[in-house]
Design an enzyme around this catalytic site. Structure first.
Site, short mmCIF file in Angstrom:
data_model
loop_
_atom_site.label_atom_id
_atom_site.label_comp_id
_atom_site.label_asym_id
_atom_site.label_seq_id
_atom_site.Cartn_x
_atom_site.Cartn_y
_atom_site.Cartn_z
N LYS A 228 -11.57 -0.30 -2.12
CA LYS A 228 -10.67 -0.64 -1.01
C LYS A 228 -10.59 0.52 -0.06
O LYS A 228 -10.44 1.67 -0.49
CB LYS A 228 -9.27 -0.93 -1.61
CG LYS A 228 -8.25 -1.39 -0.58
CD LYS A 228 -8.31 -2.87 -0.36
CE LYS A 228 -7.52 -3.31 0.87
NZ LYS A 228 -8.24 -3.08 2.13
N LYS B 61 -5.76 7.52 -4.07
CA LYS B 61 -4.56 6.93 -3.45
C LYS B 61 -4.17 5.63 -4.15
O LYS B 61 -3.00 5.41 -4.46
CB LYS B 61 -4.88 6.66 -1.96
CG LYS B 61 -3.70 6.39 -1.10
CD LYS B 61 -4.13 6.00 0.31
CE LYS B 61 -4.89 7.09 1.03
NZ LYS B 61 -5.19 6.74 2.45
N LYS C 47 -14.75 3.42 1.69
CA LYS C 47 -14.49 3.73 3.11
C LYS C 47 -15.74 3.42 3.91
O LYS C 47 -16.85 3.43 3.36
CB LYS C 47 -14.13 5.21 3.27
CG LYS C 47 -13.31 5.50 4.51
CD LYS C 47 -11.87 5.11 4.29
CE LYS C 47 -10.95 5.57 5.39
NZ LYS C 47 -9.56 5.55 4.94
N SER D 103 -1.77 -3.57 2.16
CA SER D 103 -3.09 -4.23 2.15
C SER D 103 -3.27 -5.00 0.85
O SER D 103 -3.80 -6.11 0.82
CB SER D 103 -4.21 -3.21 2.28
OG SER D 103 -4.49 -2.93 3.63
N1 GLU Z 1 -7.23 3.21 6.30
C1 GLU Z 1 -6.01 3.21 5.55
C2 GLU Z 1 -5.96 4.39 4.60
O1 GLU Z 1 -6.63 5.37 4.80
C3 GLU Z 1 -5.73 1.88 4.88
C4 GLU Z 1 -6.73 1.43 3.87
C5 GLU Z 1 -6.51 0.01 3.38
O2 GLU Z 1 -5.51 -0.59 3.72
O3 GLU Z 1 -7.37 -0.46 2.64
O4 GLU Z 1 -5.19 4.41 3.67
#
Ligand code: GLU
Length: 463
Positions: free
Chosen positions: A79, A103, A115, A387
């Site tokens: 994710k 995270k 990513k 998300s």
């Molecule tokens: N781009 C955001 C982050 O760095 C959200 C990632 C997501 O919602 O999957 O946490």
């Protein structure tokens, strides 16, 4: 080209990805992590690099480079966002995917980390070029992503509308509706209520926990926010509405400072007034605010020069970081607090809303000074948490109210903040090391439950 990677190249030894991995060893000491799990986490699972040919509006053809990295999927589908930025590079995407892995484990949601990014300055594309680029990127990575394998989302310079285009393109390829392939979509296309401000709100909930622990009175607390995109705007707005004094904010064009506190709604209105695409590519800047910015007529309440600190009005990004405020919130890009400026950072509390704003070496300087750094993998985890809610709602086909979303986000952020804070206090370590230790414990548990040398070399089935 899909490559299962087994080693990093020597040219990447001192880059952002190598720097990111240094945190692993620091935290491993305080985590219950198997050596094999630690080794596994040094390498991304798979990397896809694509070339994206784009027919420009003037008829010419340009080829853009894009990446998608799936870092680790032991805890669930990978994710993480997709970024459109001229400085995107593979090392950065790998670091960001590694941070996403940690995270998701920090907040205990059933995802691994990934990513993606395209090397492009999206502000230089027309709206139609941008739509074509977004759709073609999905065409190129469609075999690599999917609701049960890898679920993208917005990141720097991508937004809900772009997620909607990408979801539509993937659905066309699959010949069915696939809202769960991507999160951060517009609400009418299956987005979740509360996703738009979730990153800023998650950081705000962390600050509320600190307020409770430290007995702060919001009116006594001054805040500076570097970066005034989606996350920066919302955290500034929520804090000010609670009585915090937001004295400085900045964007890529510079910043504004007012010792009595800025008018955040006015700044948000100014920043977004001339946006060319919903909430992303704003030609407006906080510096143009007629109330607080020095490019407009000075605010009547402004008492420039009446105090010892910096003058009210315009300040640079570098000056903002070094302000004598109670809370500093870097909410822009990576590598903002480095060995160059770390010794001049005065804020006792730093809340990292951006990904990777502090280098490992700078972290040591801050930690020696006794600064409390609420690390990115906790402070900005509200975005990916909602998300997850969006993905769960898409898969269930049943949608939650805004109250339900915010209440569940609050519960998760407060719970994980406090467990990391406790770990920090128990071991006398900094909060980042504690957050990584918590993430490593959860990732290692998952890796170990598939068996490690400890199990396989024994040769018996454990009861
Ligand atoms: N781009 C955001 C982050 O760095 C959200 C990632 C997501 O919602 O999957 O946490």
């Amino acid at each position: 080209m899909t490559t299962e990677t087994t080693e990093t190249t020597t040219t990447e030894k001192h880059d952002i990805f190598s720097d990111a991995l240094l945190r692993l060893d620091q935290a491993a000491e305080f985590a219950n992590i198997d050596a094999e799990a630690l080794e596994k986490l040094r390498y991304p699972k798979s990397i896809l690099q694509v070339s994206i040919p784009l027919r420009m509006d003037d008829g010419s053809l340009r080829i853009f480079q894009g990446y998608r990295v799936r870092y680790d999927d032991t805890r669930g589908p990978t994710k993480g966002g997709i970024r459109f930025h001229p400085n995107v590079n593979l090392s950065e995407v790998k670091a960001l995917a590694f941070w996403m892995t940690c995270k998701c484990a920090v907040v205990g949601i059933p995802f691994g980390g990934g990513k993606g990014g395209i090397i492009v300055d999206p502000k230089k594309l027309s709206r139609m070029e941008l739509e074509r680029l977004s759709r073609r990127f999905i065409d190129r990575i469609a075999d690599f992503i999917g609701p049960e394998t890898d679920v993208p989302a917005p990141d720097v310079y991508t937004n809900a509308m772009i997620m909607g285009w990408m979801m539509d393109e993937y659905s066309k390829i699959c010949r069915r509706s696939t809202p769960d392939v991507i999160t951060g979509k517009p609400i009418p296309l299956g987005g979740s209520l509360g996703r738009d401000d979730a990153t800023g709100r998650g950081a705000y909930y962390c600050i509320k926990e600190l307020e409770r622990i430290k007995g702060w009175q919001p009116a006594d607390i001054s805040v500076a926010v570097q970066g005034f995109g989606n996350a920066g705007q919302h955290v500034a707005r929520l804090l000010q509405a609670d009585g915090y004094r937001v004295v400085a904010v900045s964007d890529s064009r510079g910043g504004v400072y007012h010792s009595d506190g800025l008018d955040v709604p006015c700044l948000i209105e100014t920043k977004n007034r001339t946006r060319s695409l919903n909430a992303v590519y704003s030609a407006g800047s906080v510096c143009d605010c007629p109330v607080c910015g020095s490019e407009g007529p000075q605010c009547e309440e402004c008492h420039c020069g009446d105090h010892d600190g910096p003058k009210n009005g315009k300040i640079s990004n570098a000056e903002l970081l070094e302000l004598d405020v109670n809370i500093l919130i870097p909410a822009a890009m990576e590598n903002q607090i480095t060995v160059e400026n770390a010794s001049r950072i005065k804020a006792p509390v730093i809340v990292e809303v951006a990904n990777g704003p502090t280098t490992t070496a700078a972290d040591e300087i801050l930690s020696k000074r006794g600064a409390l750094v609420v690390p990115d993998i906790l402070a900005n985890a509200g975005g990916v948490t909602v998300s997850y809610f969006e993905w769960a709602q898409n898969r269930a086909g049943y949608y939650w109210t805004l109250d339900e979303v915010q209440e569940r986000l609050h519960r998760i952020m407060a719970r994980e903040f406090n467990s990391i804070y406790e770990l920090m206090t128990k071991h006398g370590i900094d909060m980042r090391t504690a957050a990584y230790a918590q993430a490593l414990n959860r990732i290692s548990e998952a890796i170990e439950s598939q068996g490690t040398a400890r199990y396989f070399s024994n040769g018996t089935i454990s009861k």
